[in-house]
Enzyme design. Structure first.
Site, PDB file in Angstrom:
ATOM      1  CG  ASP A 100      -6.734   3.572  -2.811  1.00 26.42           C
ATOM      2  OD1 ASP A 100      -6.884   2.371  -3.120  1.00 26.42           O
ATOM      3  OD2 ASP A 100      -7.540   4.171  -2.063  1.00 26.42           O
ATOM      4  CG  ASP A 103      -6.297  -3.312   3.978  1.00 24.37           C
ATOM      5  OD1 ASP A 103      -5.288  -3.428   4.681  1.00 24.37           O
ATOM      6  OD2 ASP A 103      -7.448  -3.305   4.452  1.00 24.37           O
ATOM      7  CE  LYS A 131      -3.132  -0.604   5.267  1.00 20.24           C
ATOM      8  NZ  LYS A 131      -4.490  -0.486   5.843  1.00 20.24           N
TER       9      LYS A 131
HETATM   10  P1  IMP Z   1      -8.878  -4.315   0.080  1.00 17.49           P
HETATM   11  O1  IMP Z   1      -9.998  -4.839  -0.746  1.00 17.49           O
HETATM   12  O2  IMP Z   1      -8.949  -4.779   1.493  1.00 17.49           O
HETATM   13  O3  IMP Z   1      -7.502  -4.580  -0.530  1.00 17.49           O
HETATM   14  O4  IMP Z   1      -9.055  -2.764   0.216  1.00 17.49           O
HETATM   15  C1  IMP Z   1      -9.027  -1.967  -0.876  1.00 17.49           C
HETATM   16  C2  IMP Z   1      -9.692  -0.630  -0.651  1.00 17.49           C
HETATM   17  O5  IMP Z   1      -9.960  -0.328   0.727  1.00 17.49           O
HETATM   18  C3  IMP Z   1      -8.718   0.424  -1.112  1.00 17.49           C
HETATM   19  O6  IMP Z   1      -8.870   0.657  -2.485  1.00 17.49           O
HETATM   20  C4  IMP Z   1      -9.104   1.605  -0.247  1.00 17.49           C
HETATM   21  O7  IMP Z   1     -10.124   2.344  -0.866  1.00 17.49           O
HETATM   22  C5  IMP Z   1      -9.612   0.999   1.041  1.00 17.49           C
HETATM   23  N1  IMP Z   1      -8.547   0.993   2.060  1.00 17.49           N
HETATM   24  C6  IMP Z   1      -7.849  -0.072   2.516  1.00 17.49           C
HETATM   25  N2  IMP Z   1      -6.941   0.282   3.445  1.00 17.49           N
HETATM   26  C7  IMP Z   1      -7.078   1.625   3.577  1.00 17.49           C
HETATM   27  C8  IMP Z   1      -6.388   2.614   4.380  1.00 17.49           C
HETATM   28  O8  IMP Z   1      -5.449   2.346   5.154  1.00 17.49           O
HETATM   29  N3  IMP Z   1      -6.820   3.902   4.226  1.00 17.49           N
HETATM   30  C9  IMP Z   1      -7.825   4.265   3.370  1.00 17.49           C
HETATM   31  N4  IMP Z   1      -8.471   3.375   2.613  1.00 17.49           N
HETATM   32  C10 IMP Z   1      -8.097   2.076   2.707  1.00 17.49           C
END
Ligand code: IMP
Length: 176
Positions: A100, A103, A131
């Protein structure tokens, strides 16, 4: 009393999301012609994106699911927990991981590393949202729906404390 939905600002409408997802589906279909790809959906946040993306795919393909947990509230917990592994044998397969949102990039890094351990032929990543100002990754994201600012977003499968996934558009949410 203020409702959680009073704190939403529209980022992409359902129509804009559908158009972009169809574009991605068409690009991926051309690239993977005769490659029998397997799409792996990263639960829970990408279930709506995956459903729409797959319906835009015009070539033969398979699908599976993997489930991880990394977030609590609006913060990345910094550690990834595998809650459900893939069921398919992905050895020598062309994998497309469907996220999805990238981040911090921790989740996608963890999943790529783990799946490379099963000796696939290739792994590509398709994410609806990216992002760039936050992500710390040393590989390319192959397919990106939209690059977005450092905001917390909800709807179209993405949650705030497990709520708001059902909204058909994508919103920035301000809480507190
Ligand atoms: P990462 O490991 O920091 O890249 O985050 C990945 C997971 O965090 C995504 O698959 C989402 O489930 C959740 N996530 C990160 N940012 C958001 C946001 O802005 N809204 C909702 N879920 C988020």
């Amino acid at each position: 009393m203020k409702k959680i939905t009073d704190n939403l600002a529209l980022l992409y409408s359902a129509v804009e999301l559908r158009q972009r997802v169809e574009e991605l589906g068409s690009i991926i279909s051309k690239k993977y012609e005769n490659k029998d790809p397997i799409f792996i959906d990263v639960l829970n946040g990408s279930f709506i994106f995956m459903a729409d993306l797959l319906r835009s795919i015009s070539i033969e393909c398979e699908m599976d699911f993997i489930k991880v947990r990394s977030y609590s509230g609006q913060k990345s917990s910094g550690t990834i927990q595998l809650l459900k592994d893939v069921s398919a044998d992905v050895k020598d397969r062309n994998i497309i991981l469907v996220e999805d949102i990238v981040d911090t990039g921790l989740t996608i890094k963890f999943l790529r590393k783990r799946l490379f351990g099963s000796s696939p032929k290739s792994i590509a990543v398709a994410t609806l949202l990216y992002k760039p100002s936050v992500a710390k990754i040393d590989f390319d994201i192959d397919y990106i729906g939209f690059e977005i600012p450092q905001e917390y977003v909800v709807g179209y499968g993405l949650d705030y404390e497990q709520k708001l996934r059902h909204l058909d558009s994508l919103y920035c949410i301000k809480v507190n």
